[in-house]
Design an enzyme around this catalytic site. Structure first.
Site, short mmCIF file in Angstrom:
data_model
loop_
_atom_site.label_atom_id
_atom_site.label_comp_id
_atom_site.label_asym_id
_atom_site.label_seq_id
_atom_site.Cartn_x
_atom_site.Cartn_y
_atom_site.Cartn_z
N GLY A 13 -6.54 2.50 -8.30
CA GLY A 13 -7.36 1.42 -8.78
C GLY A 13 -6.59 0.30 -9.24
N ASN A 15 -6.22 -2.57 -7.82
CA ASN A 15 -7.01 -3.88 -7.52
C ASN A 15 -8.09 -3.96 -8.76
OD1 ASN A 15 -6.37 -5.45 -5.03
ND2 ASN A 15 -5.98 -3.38 -4.37
N LEU A 86 -13.10 5.05 0.02
CA LEU A 86 -12.58 5.34 1.37
C LEU A 86 -13.75 5.98 1.94
CD1 LEU A 86 -9.04 6.90 0.47
CD2 LEU A 86 -9.80 4.47 1.39
N LEU A 88 -17.95 5.70 3.81
CA LEU A 88 -18.60 4.76 4.34
C LEU A 88 -19.84 4.36 3.60
CD1 LEU A 88 -18.47 3.43 7.10
CD2 LEU A 88 -20.02 4.98 8.16
N ASN A 103 -15.20 -5.98 0.66
CA ASN A 103 -14.06 -4.84 0.60
C ASN A 103 -12.91 -5.55 0.72
OD1 ASN A 103 -12.80 -2.17 1.01
ND2 ASN A 103 -12.97 -2.49 3.30
N HIS A 105 -9.13 -4.94 2.59
CA HIS A 105 -8.15 -4.00 3.39
C HIS A 105 -6.80 -4.51 3.71
CE1 HIS A 105 -8.12 -1.07 6.74
NE2 HIS A 105 -7.63 -2.09 7.52
N ASP A 146 -14.54 -1.37 7.94
CA ASP A 146 -13.73 -2.56 8.11
C ASP A 146 -14.16 -3.54 9.23
OD1 ASP A 146 -12.11 -1.11 6.54
OD2 ASP A 146 -10.97 -0.08 8.11
N GLU A 175 -3.11 -8.93 -2.34
CA GLU A 175 -4.29 -8.45 -2.92
C GLU A 175 -4.62 -8.52 -4.28
OE1 GLU A 175 -4.56 -4.35 -1.93
OE2 GLU A 175 -5.26 -4.49 0.04
C1 GAR Z 1 -5.59 -1.27 -1.05
O1 GAR Z 1 -4.40 -1.53 -0.77
C2 GAR Z 1 -6.66 -1.52 -0.17
O2 GAR Z 1 -6.56 -2.62 0.37
C3 GAR Z 1 -6.89 -0.13 0.60
O3 GAR Z 1 -6.66 0.69 -0.47
C4 GAR Z 1 -5.78 0.47 -1.53
C5 GAR Z 1 -6.21 0.81 -2.95
O4 GAR Z 1 -5.33 0.43 -3.70
N1 GAR Z 1 -8.18 -0.01 1.24
C6 GAR Z 1 -8.39 0.41 2.43
O5 GAR Z 1 -7.42 0.71 2.87
C7 GAR Z 1 -9.77 0.49 2.97
N2 GAR Z 1 -9.66 0.75 4.10
P1 GAR Z 1 -5.57 0.47 -5.41
O6 GAR Z 1 -6.48 1.69 -5.71
O7 GAR Z 1 -4.41 0.62 -6.05
O8 GAR Z 1 -6.41 -0.65 -5.60
#
Ligand code: GAR
Length: 191
Positions: A13, A15, A86, A88, A103, A105, A146, A175
């Site tokens: 988490g 982000n 993660l 759908l 979302n 990615h 995606d 991000e």
């Molecule tokens: C992020 O890099 C996001 O882009 C990716 O998971 C990570 C989560 O990081 N998402 C995907 O790959 C979705 N297909 P976080 O938990 O540190 O925010």
């Protein structure tokens, strides 16, 4: 009234953290709820630190009931933000929040997306392909992994000798920088 954001996350988490920081003192929007499919996800601790309520659900609840949708409706959520989530998104949720689910990615979609493409696997595939450019995508969510309409992309050069850790770090920085601002801009377009 403040616009209300719900964040879905399955893991660390980082982000979600940046989004919660960004809106902590905002006047026109707030993070109202954090949801996770994983009771051990560190994002739940982060939500707690911000005194933001959280909700944990399992597969049955998410895919076989309307409980999550009902909760989001009850809390008058305006925007659903996936941040490292993660699973759908099921049809009932898509229908309840048309064009209101986004979302992030860690690649330049449509490249390096789809089922199973997350985390290090994405960055390894980018290195294996010898890409000279990599980046991130923020997009609307539809019924496939995606695939929804792209809202924003940011890119960076992959330098010779860059490691997986390096390009992962570069992507994370982008991000963290852009996701909160894109959310803010999107919310400004809603009445
Ligand atoms: C992020 O890099 C996001 O882009 C990716 O998971 C990570 C989560 O990081 N998402 C995907 O790959 C979705 N297909 P976080 O938990 O540190 O925010």
């Amino acid at each position: 009234m403040k616009k209300r954001i719900a964040i879905f996350a399955s893991g660390s988490g980082s982000n979600a953290q940046k989004i919660m920081e960004h809106f902590k003192y905002a006047n026109d929007a707030e993070v109202a709820l954090v949801l996770s499919n994983n009771a051990d996800a560190y994002v739940l601790q982060r939500a707690d630190n911000f005194e933001i309520p959280s909700h944990i659900f399992d597969r049955h609840e998410f895919y076989q009931t309307d409980e999550v949708v009902d909760l989001l409706k009850r809390l008058e959520i305006d925007l659903v933000v996936l941040a490292g989530f993660l699973w759908l998104v099921p049809d009932n949720l898509l229908k309840a929040f048309p064009n209101k689910i986004i979302n992030i990615h860690p690649a330049l979609l449509p490249k390096y997306g789809g089922k199973g493409m997350y985390g290090d696997r994405v960055h390894q595939a980018v290195l294996d392909a010898g890409e000279e450019e990599h980046g991130i995508t923020i997009h609307f969510v539809n019924e496939n992994f995606d695939e929804g309409e792209v809202i924003y992309q940011a890119r960076f050069r992959v330098e010779p000798g860059d490691t997986l850790e390096q390009i992962k770090f570069n992507g994370q920085q982008l991000e963290h920088l852009h996701y909160p601002k894109i959310i803010e801009n999107l919310l400004k377009k809603y009445n």
